[in-house]
Design a protein around this motif. Sequence first.
Motif, PDB file in Angstrom:
ATOM      1  N   VAL A  33       5.563   5.545  25.544  1.00 35.60           N
ATOM      2  CA  VAL A  33       5.423   4.414  25.229  1.00 35.60           C
ATOM      3  C   VAL A  33       6.468   3.134  25.874  1.00 35.60           C
ATOM      4  N   LEU A  36       4.469  -0.097  27.182  1.00 37.31           N
ATOM      5  CA  LEU A  36       4.198  -0.880  26.172  1.00 37.31           C
ATOM      6  C   LEU A  36       5.269  -1.749  25.688  1.00 37.31           C
ATOM      7  N   ASP A  37       6.463  -1.261  25.464  1.00 39.44           N
ATOM      8  CA  ASP A  37       7.307  -1.886  24.713  1.00 39.44           C
ATOM      9  C   ASP A  37       8.057  -2.754  25.842  1.00 39.44           C
ATOM     10  N   LYS A  40       5.879  -5.874  25.765  1.00 40.70           N
ATOM     11  CA  LYS A  40       5.920  -6.723  24.380  1.00 40.70           C
ATOM     12  C   LYS A  40       7.281  -7.528  24.465  1.00 40.70           C
ATOM     13  N   GLY A  61      10.409   3.415  23.777  1.00 39.81           N
ATOM     14  CA  GLY A  61       9.580   3.585  22.529  1.00 39.81           C
ATOM     15  C   GLY A  61      10.450   3.525  21.101  1.00 39.81           C
ATOM     16  N   LYS A 316       1.950  -0.406  20.889  1.00 36.60           N
ATOM     17  CA  LYS A 316       2.911   0.400  21.170  1.00 36.60           C
ATOM     18  C   LYS A 316       3.357   1.281  20.066  1.00 36.60           C
TER      19      LYS A 316
END
Length: 347
Positions: A33, A36-37, A40, A61, A316
């Motif tokens: 992840v 995704l983080d 973000k 993550g 995430k």
Amino acid sequence: MGEGPAARPSAAITPVQQMLASGTGALLTSLFVTPLDVVKIRLQSQQAPLHQGKCFLYCNGLMDHIYVCRNVSACSGWYKTPTHFSGTLDAFVKITRHEGLRSLWSGLPPTLVMAVPATIIYFTCYDQLRDFLRYGMGYQGDHIPLIAGGLARLGAVSVISPLELVRTKMQSRRLPYSELVACIRSAVAQDGCLSLWRGWGPTVLRDVPFSALYWFNYELVKAQLCEKYRAPQTSFAISFTAGAISGTIAAILTLPFDVVKTRRQIQLGELEAREGITTSGVSVKKPSSTWNIMKNIWTDMGYRGLFAGFLPRVIKVAPACAVMISTYEFGKTFFQKRNLDQARCGL
């Protein structure tokens, strides 16, 4: 409270085995992840352009990681400020195009140095506290996971917070790890012992409610799924689904605190950078309080600002929680069977 302490289930695992299970889950979660983080955080912090004395925050993550830019030319070799991101997919495309695919895993090795120990402390403490309240004190009820989850996260944050601050200081002043003790002494002598926990408040405001809500919903959903499918033991699929659902609920409810924490950490990183690059006698503006940051965000961008990065955070958190808890539960099940087999062989 019941009439007496309940009996602890058989084939219990040891704290060391809990640590091994949670450590494995932390490694797999961070690898899965991190991109995704990263997206973000970049969506949340893109309003502040990169220049000397600034910092940016990237993570895996499991936890956040601050890098302070003392020299723009030195930073630009591996971090090129992209154009404005219009959304999650746009951020993925532009980061990959301008900075390379590897940048989506930025900061993974140094962050793991603290992320894995923090996760081990967190998950092990949760299980120990939950079992103590249930089987040691005899308390029963759905509130047990909520209390144990909040306290476990509070302990993990309190242990890791000084290490994060010291690491940021070392980066801003380019100190080698051999001078870690000297760096700690300098920070304590300058601002006192409590300065090592600067930024602790915003982290607690986000992580403790998240943890309490997460474990409360996880244990509830897990029990309902086990009852629905008549599963005598939690399976990988059940723990994965329960982790994703409970993580999503907790992420949505605590998102404003996540945005504030990002802003607060960026301000702290900038403060560390200025302390490292300015001469003595120059006043350094203290970072804003959590409440002031929230008011400023509301004034500038309204409620949408407090929910910046909503989609990438939810996208995430759901798989991160699912991967982490299912790996952890799988590891615990493995050790439980192993302990049970050893006990039978010893008879």
